[in-house]
Design a protein around this motif. Structure first.
Motif, PDB file in Angstrom:
ATOM      1  N   GLU A   2     -26.007  19.516 -23.994  1.00  4.11           N
ATOM      2  CA  GLU A   2     -27.464  19.632 -23.869  1.00  4.11           C
ATOM      3  C   GLU A   2     -28.098  18.241 -23.963  1.00  4.11           C
ATOM      4  N   PHE A   3     -29.254  18.078 -23.350  1.00  2.17           N
ATOM      5  CA  PHE A   3     -29.949  16.791 -23.468  1.00  2.17           C
ATOM      6  C   PHE A   3     -30.329  16.486 -24.920  1.00  2.17           C
ATOM      7  N   SER A   4     -30.555  17.556 -25.692  1.00  2.00           N
ATOM      8  CA  SER A   4     -31.001  17.338 -27.084  1.00  2.00           C
ATOM      9  C   SER A   4     -29.954  16.566 -27.896  1.00  2.00           C
ATOM     10  N   GLY A  20     -37.548  19.064 -15.552  1.00  2.00           N
ATOM     11  CA  GLY A  20     -36.820  20.324 -15.343  1.00  2.00           C
ATOM     12  C   GLY A  20     -35.313  20.181 -15.494  1.00  2.00           C
ATOM     13  N   TYR A  21     -34.854  19.059 -16.049  1.00  2.00           N
ATOM     14  CA  TYR A  21     -33.416  18.898 -16.248  1.00  2.00           C
ATOM     15  C   TYR A  21     -33.006  19.697 -17.484  1.00  2.00           C
ATOM     16  N   THR A  22     -31.989  20.504 -17.351  1.00  2.00           N
ATOM     17  CA  THR A  22     -31.527  21.252 -18.518  1.00  2.00           C
ATOM     18  C   THR A  22     -30.174  20.747 -18.999  1.00  2.00           C
ATOM     19  N   THR A  23     -29.258  20.524 -18.047  1.00  2.00           N
ATOM     20  CA  THR A  23     -27.923  20.073 -18.428  1.00  2.00           C
ATOM     21  C   THR A  23     -27.683  18.689 -17.852  1.00  2.00           C
ATOM     22  N   PRO A  24     -27.141  17.774 -18.643  1.00  2.99           N
ATOM     23  CA  PRO A  24     -26.837  16.453 -18.082  1.00  2.99           C
ATOM     24  C   PRO A  24     -25.751  16.567 -17.002  1.00  2.99           C
ATOM     25  N   THR A  25     -25.870  15.749 -15.955  1.00  2.30           N
ATOM     26  CA  THR A  25     -24.810  15.713 -14.942  1.00  2.30           C
ATOM     27  C   THR A  25     -23.617  14.965 -15.565  1.00  2.30           C
ATOM     28  N   PRO A  26     -22.424  15.043 -14.975  1.00  3.14           N
ATOM     29  CA  PRO A  26     -21.265  14.370 -15.582  1.00  3.14           C
ATOM     30  C   PRO A  26     -21.485  12.880 -15.839  1.00  3.14           C
ATOM     31  N   ILE A  27     -22.117  12.172 -14.908  1.00  2.00           N
ATOM     32  CA  ILE A  27     -22.317  10.727 -15.135  1.00  2.00           C
ATOM     33  C   ILE A  27     -23.287  10.516 -16.299  1.00  2.00           C
ATOM     34  N   GLN A  28     -24.265  11.386 -16.426  1.00  2.81           N
ATOM     35  CA  GLN A  28     -25.213  11.262 -17.545  1.00  2.81           C
ATOM     36  C   GLN A  28     -24.510  11.545 -18.871  1.00  2.81           C
ATOM     37  N   ALA A  29     -23.676  12.572 -18.882  1.00  7.11           N
ATOM     38  CA  ALA A  29     -22.974  12.932 -20.117  1.00  7.11           C
ATOM     39  C   ALA A  29     -22.106  11.765 -20.597  1.00  7.11           C
ATOM     40  N   GLN A  46     -21.772   7.535  -7.149  1.00  8.33           N
ATOM     41  CA  GLN A  46     -22.523   7.461  -5.905  1.00  8.33           C
ATOM     42  C   GLN A  46     -23.908   8.080  -6.094  1.00  8.33           C
ATOM     43  N   THR A  47     -24.758   7.855  -5.088  1.00 10.99           N
ATOM     44  CA  THR A  47     -26.082   8.456  -5.097  1.00 10.99           C
ATOM     45  C   THR A  47     -25.947   9.973  -5.133  1.00 10.99           C
ATOM     46  N   GLY A  48     -26.835  10.621  -5.832  1.00 15.11           N
ATOM     47  CA  GLY A  48     -26.798  12.085  -5.868  1.00 15.11           C
ATOM     48  C   GLY A  48     -26.128  12.634  -7.101  1.00 15.11           C
ATOM     49  N   THR A  49     -25.606  11.740  -7.939  1.00 13.93           N
ATOM     50  CA  THR A  49     -24.903  12.193  -9.143  1.00 13.93           C
ATOM     51  C   THR A  49     -25.820  12.223 -10.367  1.00 13.93           C
ATOM     52  N   GLY A  50     -27.029  11.731 -10.209  1.00  9.67           N
ATOM     53  CA  GLY A  50     -27.951  11.663 -11.342  1.00  9.67           C
ATOM     54  C   GLY A  50     -27.854  10.337 -12.068  1.00  9.67           C
ATOM     55  N   LYS A  51     -27.380   9.295 -11.365  1.00  5.96           N
ATOM     56  CA  LYS A  51     -27.150   8.022 -12.059  1.00  5.96           C
ATOM     57  C   LYS A  51     -28.454   7.315 -12.450  1.00  5.96           C
ATOM     58  N   THR A  52     -29.534   7.573 -11.706  1.00  4.61           N
ATOM     59  CA  THR A  52     -30.787   6.896 -12.058  1.00  4.61           C
ATOM     60  C   THR A  52     -31.221   7.279 -13.473  1.00  4.61           C
ATOM     61  N   ALA A  53     -31.224   8.581 -13.740  1.00  6.98           N
ATOM     62  CA  ALA A  53     -31.625   9.018 -15.084  1.00  6.98           C
ATOM     63  C   ALA A  53     -30.600   8.562 -16.117  1.00  6.98           C
ATOM     64  N   ILE A 303     -32.064   6.078   0.883  1.00  5.63           N
ATOM     65  CA  ILE A 303     -33.092   7.110   1.019  1.00  5.63           C
ATOM     66  C   ILE A 303     -32.763   8.256   0.073  1.00  5.63           C
ATOM     67  N   ASP A 304     -33.739   8.679  -0.686  1.00  4.81           N
ATOM     68  CA  ASP A 304     -33.531   9.877  -1.500  1.00  4.81           C
ATOM     69  C   ASP A 304     -34.197  11.028  -0.786  1.00  4.81           C
ATOM     70  N   VAL A 305     -33.423  11.816  -0.161  1.00  2.00           N
ATOM     71  CA  VAL A 305     -33.987  12.980   0.507  1.00  2.00           C
ATOM     72  C   VAL A 305     -33.301  14.154  -0.151  1.00  2.00           C
ATOM     73  N   SER A 306     -33.749  14.422  -1.360  1.00  2.01           N
ATOM     74  CA  SER A 306     -32.975  15.342  -2.185  1.00  2.01           C
ATOM     75  C   SER A 306     -33.015  16.765  -1.677  1.00  2.01           C
ATOM     76  N   GLN A 307     -33.874  17.033  -0.691  1.00  4.57           N
ATOM     77  CA  GLN A 307     -33.899  18.419  -0.228  1.00  4.57           C
ATOM     78  C   GLN A 307     -33.285  18.587   1.148  1.00  4.57           C
ATOM     79  N   GLY A 331     -26.763  18.547  -0.758  1.00  4.46           N
ATOM     80  CA  GLY A 331     -26.101  19.192  -1.893  1.00  4.46           C
ATOM     81  C   GLY A 331     -26.231  18.399  -3.171  1.00  4.46           C
ATOM     82  N   ARG A 332     -27.331  17.638  -3.307  1.00  4.90           N
ATOM     83  CA  ARG A 332     -27.512  16.826  -4.499  1.00  4.90           C
ATOM     84  C   ARG A 332     -27.729  17.688  -5.717  1.00  4.90           C
ATOM     85  N   ALA A 333     -27.263  17.182  -6.820  1.00  5.68           N
ATOM     86  CA  ALA A 333     -27.468  17.814  -8.126  1.00  5.68           C
ATOM     87  C   ALA A 333     -27.704  19.321  -8.026  1.00  5.68           C
ATOM     88  N   ALA A 334     -26.641  20.009  -7.809  1.00  2.00           N
ATOM     89  CA  ALA A 334     -26.631  21.470  -7.874  1.00  2.00           C
ATOM     90  C   ALA A 334     -27.283  22.214  -6.707  1.00  2.00           C
TER      91      ALA A 334
END
Ligand code: AMP
Length: 450
Positions: A2-4, A20-29, A46-53, A303-307, A331-334
């Motif tokens: 959990e982020f907590s 709206g993030y609930t679970t950290p992505t693997p790179i965040q964890a 790589q981009t799309g893994t949640g590395k910015t956060a 380019i971040d075109v997350s959708q 297929g970024r972050a889930a």
């Protein structure tokens, strides 16, 4: 996890909730505890893994303590688009922190940047060229810097930024925390990491694996039938937003025009566009005005075109890494996405490399009802080079290109009959608008960050 568990300052935790993030992505964890511990970190992601956060959250947490009004964190990124995205993420995640982030990149006026820096910021997100300009002019003070992030280091190398980076490094306080992120680790990046990082913790997530949510398919086809097949695919697929990759900017431009002619809301992104037109294409794609964006690898960088619902490789990329990079845009972050690749007989070796690296065999598909037997046009195949004039005929030398241009229209596809074109495939109103924050560049040159 959990982020907590990270025990972020409550104003930073509020930003995580708001995003709206609930679970950290693997790179965040993996990366967040390492960054919070204060040491240097080498992140292979790589981009799309949640590395910015993964770097933004610990930085915001750190900056909650200590004095404000000085630049204490610097993020260096290869392109202005990436710089804007990082800045936007920092602003969103740090909304309640009252920490200030400023972007610094070329192609836009320098004075607004100087003014914002003068008013005070704790975080600067910069492209190397313009940052050097500010350092040279004395309009930025990095003497109190505590954290340096080099993001997408492999792209910075590709774009020839390493000499600039080394010049910047010389002007930073020696005592600082360094974070270096890269999708790949060729020797040059290894050298830079060695120069910059002290006893780094390495975190590596899915270096050569695209997001698991992406399904891949290959569409074998002859070169001259690529455009008709693409049009047919678009008609038969419930595509929300499609990023199409071509090998050259000429092909991107031409394919964009063909799609438009066929009734699609399409734009192309290639290096020759002015910054205004490039921005209009990007904004239009993000807010749903354009359903299809055709781009080359270079033009689409950062380019971040997350959708994006579909990535279509009109041309297969030259390297497996580029394939993974392109596919990383869907297929970024889930979210789930599809990746289609049109392949000709010449692409067999590249397909084998991709399958070997990804350790999976890619599904070959045939589109029902598509006429694969249409022969190539006699005079000229689409995009083929004009025939070389015979050496003995000087007049022939000038005739070649003109003949080539004329013949190209021969392969133009017929417009689609039913589904797909403008107004279809997306509910009225399109996707939600961009989440991007202020400061998007409105003018200036396209290209590198200076
Ligand atoms: P990045 O790799 O930093 O470009 O992030 C890719 C996308 O994932 C962005 O749209 C982020 O907002 C989103 N994202 C990052 N972390 C998370 C998370 N923990 N849960 C859900 N989405 C996330």
């Amino acid at each position: 996890m959990e982020f907590s568990e990270f025990k972020f300052h409550q104003r930073v935790a509020a930003g995580v909730d708001a995003a709206g993030y609930t679970t950290p992505t693997p790179i965040q964890a993996e990366a967040i505890p390492a960054v919070m511990a204060g040491g240097d970190v080498l992140g292979l992601a790589q981009t799309g893994t949640g590395k910015t956060a993964a770097f933004a959250l610990p930085i915001l947490h750190r900056l909650m303590e200590g004095k404000r009004g000085f630049v204490r964190a610097l993020v260096i990124a290869p392109t202005r688009e990436l710089a804007e995205q990082i800045h936007t993420s920092i602003c969103a995640l740090g909304k309640q922190t009252r920490l200030r982030s400023v972007t610094v990149y070329g192609g836009v006026g320098v004075n607004p940047q100087v003014e914002k820096l003068r008013r005070g910021a704790e975080i600067v997100v910069a492209c190397p060229g313009r940052l050097l300009d500010h350092l040279g002019q004395g309009t930025i003070d990095l003497s109190r810097l505590e954290v340096l992030v080099l993001d997408e280091a492999d792209q910075m190398f590709d774009m020839g930024f390493f000499p600039d980076i080394r010049r910047i490094l010389k002007q930073l306080p020696a005592e600082r925390q360094n974070l270096l992120f890269s999708a790949t680790m060729p020797d040059e990046i290894r050298h830079l990491a060695h120069e910059v990082l002290r006893d780094p913790v390495t975190v590596q997530v899915g270096n050569t694996a695209p997001p698991v949510t992406v399904s891949h398919a290959l569409y074998p086809v002859e070169q001259h039938l690529k455009t008709p097949l693409l049009l047919e695919l678009l008609q038969h697929t419930d595509t929300e937003s499609v990023l199409v990759f071509t090998r050259t900017k000429h092909r991107a431009k031409r394919l964009g025009e063909q799609l438009e002619k066929a009734g699609y809301r399409a734009a192309s992104l290639q290096g020759n566009l002015s910054q205004n037109r490039r921005q209009a294409a990007l904004d239009g794609f993000r807010n749903g005005t354009f359903q299809i964006l055709v781009a080359t690898d270079i033009a689409a960088r950062g380019i971040d075109v997350s959708q994006v619902s579909h990535v279509i490789n009109y041309d297969i990329p030259d390297t497996v890494e580029a394939y993974v990079h392109r596919i990383g845009r869907t297929g970024r972050a889930a979210r789930s996405g599809d990746a289609f690749t049109l392949v000709t007989g010449e692409d067999a070796a590249m397909v084998r490399s991709i399958e070997r690296t990804l350790k999976q065999s890619l599904e070959r598909r045939r589109l029902e009802g598509f006429d694969y037997a249409v022969p190539a046009p006699k005079k000229n195949t689409e995009f083929a080079r004009p025939p070389r004039p015979p050496r003995s005929s000087p007049a022939g030398r000038t005739a070649g290109p003109a003949a080539g241009r004329g013949a190209r229209t021969a392969a133009a596809p017929a417009p689609p009959a039913a589904k797909g074109p403008a107004g279809q495939g997306r509910p009225a109103g399109g996707r939600p608008g961009p989440t991007a924050g202020p400061g998007r560049p409105r003018n200036g040159r396209s290209g590198r960050g200076r």
